[in-house]
Write a protein that holds these residues in place. Sequence first.
Motif, PDB file in Angstrom:
ATOM      1  N   PHE A 103       0.859  -1.178   0.000  1.00  0.00           N
ATOM      2  CA  PHE A 103       0.000   0.000   0.000  1.00  0.00           C
ATOM      3  C   PHE A 103       0.894   1.226   0.000  1.00  0.00           C
ATOM      4  CE2 PHE A 103      -2.344   3.252   2.551  1.00  0.00           C
ATOM      5  CZ  PHE A 103      -3.358   3.497   1.629  1.00  0.00           C
ATOM      6  N   ARG A 104       0.788   2.006  -1.073  1.00  0.00           N
ATOM      7  CA  ARG A 104       1.640   3.181  -1.244  1.00  0.00           C
ATOM      8  C   ARG A 104       3.111   2.825  -1.055  1.00  0.00           C
ATOM      9  NH1 ARG A 104      -2.619   7.344   1.781  1.00  0.00           N
ATOM     10  NH2 ARG A 104      -4.263   7.002   0.238  1.00  0.00           N
ATOM     11  N   GLY A 105       3.472   1.693  -1.621  1.00  0.00           N
ATOM     12  CA  GLY A 105       4.855   1.257  -1.636  1.00  0.00           C
ATOM     13  C   GLY A 105       5.310   0.461  -0.435  1.00  0.00           C
ATOM     14  N   ILE A 106       4.536   0.456   0.650  1.00  0.00           N
ATOM     15  CA  ILE A 106       4.939  -0.203   1.894  1.00  0.00           C
ATOM     16  C   ILE A 106       4.199  -1.534   2.049  1.00  0.00           C
ATOM     17  CG2 ILE A 106       5.143   0.035   4.384  1.00  0.00           C
ATOM     18  CD1 ILE A 106       6.756   2.103   2.812  1.00  0.00           C
ATOM     19  N   SER A 107       4.942  -2.591   2.394  1.00  0.00           N
ATOM     20  CA  SER A 107       4.326  -3.906   2.554  1.00  0.00           C
ATOM     21  C   SER A 107       3.380  -3.933   3.743  1.00  0.00           C
ATOM     22  CB  SER A 107       5.404  -4.974   2.743  1.00  0.00           C
ATOM     23  OG  SER A 107       4.807  -6.237   2.952  1.00  0.00           O
ATOM     24  N   ALA A 158      10.337  -3.598   4.441  1.00  0.00           N
ATOM     25  CA  ALA A 158       8.939  -3.312   4.103  1.00  0.00           C
ATOM     26  C   ALA A 158       8.804  -2.260   3.014  1.00  0.00           C
ATOM     27  CB  ALA A 158       8.190  -2.856   5.345  1.00  0.00           C
ATOM     28  N   ALA A 159       9.898  -1.501   2.756  1.00  0.00           N
ATOM     29  CA  ALA A 159       9.811  -0.386   1.807  1.00  0.00           C
ATOM     30  C   ALA A 159      10.657  -0.562   0.550  1.00  0.00           C
ATOM     31  CB  ALA A 159      10.223   0.909   2.505  1.00  0.00           C
ATOM     32  N   LYS A 160      11.537  -1.563   0.525  1.00  0.00           N
ATOM     33  CA  LYS A 160      12.435  -1.708  -0.615  1.00  0.00           C
ATOM     34  C   LYS A 160      11.691  -2.186  -1.859  1.00  0.00           C
ATOM     35  CE  LYS A 160      13.897  -6.516   0.117  1.00  0.00           C
ATOM     36  NZ  LYS A 160      15.067  -7.402   0.319  1.00  0.00           N
ATOM     37  N   ALA A 161      12.290  -1.996  -3.012  1.00  0.00           N
ATOM     38  CA  ALA A 161      11.673  -2.388  -4.282  1.00  0.00           C
ATOM     39  C   ALA A 161      11.610  -3.913  -4.401  1.00  0.00           C
ATOM     40  CB  ALA A 161      12.463  -1.809  -5.447  1.00  0.00           C
ATOM     41  N   VAL A 162      10.469  -4.411  -4.847  1.00  0.00           N
ATOM     42  CA  VAL A 162      10.264  -5.853  -5.035  1.00  0.00           C
ATOM     43  C   VAL A 162       9.403  -6.086  -6.273  1.00  0.00           C
ATOM     44  CG1 VAL A 162      10.447  -6.426  -2.574  1.00  0.00           C
ATOM     45  CG2 VAL A 162       8.218  -5.833  -3.553  1.00  0.00           C
ATOM     46  N   GLY A 163       9.409  -7.299  -6.751  1.00  0.00           N
ATOM     47  CA  GLY A 163       8.489  -7.698  -7.806  1.00  0.00           C
ATOM     48  C   GLY A 163       7.205  -8.206  -7.168  1.00  0.00           C
ATOM     49  N   VAL A 164       6.073  -7.747  -7.674  1.00  0.00           N
ATOM     50  CA  VAL A 164       4.765  -8.173  -7.160  1.00  0.00           C
ATOM     51  C   VAL A 164       3.971  -8.784  -8.309  1.00  0.00           C
ATOM     52  CG1 VAL A 164       2.598  -7.448  -6.091  1.00  0.00           C
ATOM     53  CG2 VAL A 164       4.757  -6.410  -5.359  1.00  0.00           C
ATOM     54  N   PHE A 165       3.431  -9.952  -8.081  1.00  0.00           N
ATOM     55  CA  PHE A 165       2.678 -10.675  -9.104  1.00  0.00           C
ATOM     56  C   PHE A 165       1.261 -10.934  -8.602  1.00  0.00           C
ATOM     57  CE2 PHE A 165       7.146 -11.765  -9.148  1.00  0.00           C
ATOM     58  CZ  PHE A 165       7.507 -11.452 -10.453  1.00  0.00           C
TER      59      PHE A 165
END
Length: 265
Positions: free
Chosen positions: A49-53, A252-259
């Motif tokens: 949500f808004r970049g935060i896990s 919780a804030a770092k860049a990740v791939g989301v599928f």
Amino acid sequence: MRTSIKALLASTLFVSTLAVASPALADETAPPSDFKITGSAAVVSQYRFRGISQSNNRPAVQGAITVAHSSGFYVSTWGSSASAGNSTVNIGGTEIDVYGGYTHGLGSSGVTIDAGLYGYIYPGAPGLNYYEVYGSLAKTIGPVNAKAGVFFAPKQTVLDFTPTHHSTYVYGELSGGIPGTPITLHSHLGHTGGGFNYTKQYIDYNVGASLTWKNLTFDASVVGTNVSKSDAAAAPFADQTGTPSPFETYRAAKAVGVFSVTASF
């Protein structure tokens, strides 16, 4: 005489058939309802949500339903599971959003406005419940859909313990389909400033592609923020043990791939 009787019977049968068929014909030509109900169900590799896990970088199940009126008014609800684990973000395991508003085109400008009230409900952590007012403008320019909007959280209990007793989120989005394919490219850039800062005022982003097949949408995106390891070390949030954790704050804030896979109905 027989011919006359046969003709009479045929005429009677024809009239009877029309009488039976008339209701069906009337139903087929009945005007469409002013209300439309749509919904979706999704499985995501993690909830951001808004970049935060919000799910400790773990998978989540989500669903939504919307009732819209032809006038432009609508109400919706959306929900997601969430596993806090040892994360610095704990929303109690479940989130339920309820929101409603009004959307309408501005004359022949091609611009669509959307505004309303958004409520965030956390059954497992009711102290986190809050609401925002929102508004946006959207327009299609050639093959590209552009949108800009704002969410504003006014003073309320959840923000009483923050330096600023309100929070503002502004964002912009661009998306467009690849001609001749079921693929859509999309991007999102947002800025959080105020009570909902994460170590600092921060920027979040989302860039990805989705593929639609029948009522299913498959999406792959890169989601992240500009929160760095040094930001997390300078202002770490506490994990579920109550210990300030730079590692979990950054994770919780770092860049990740989301599928994700979403079914619409």
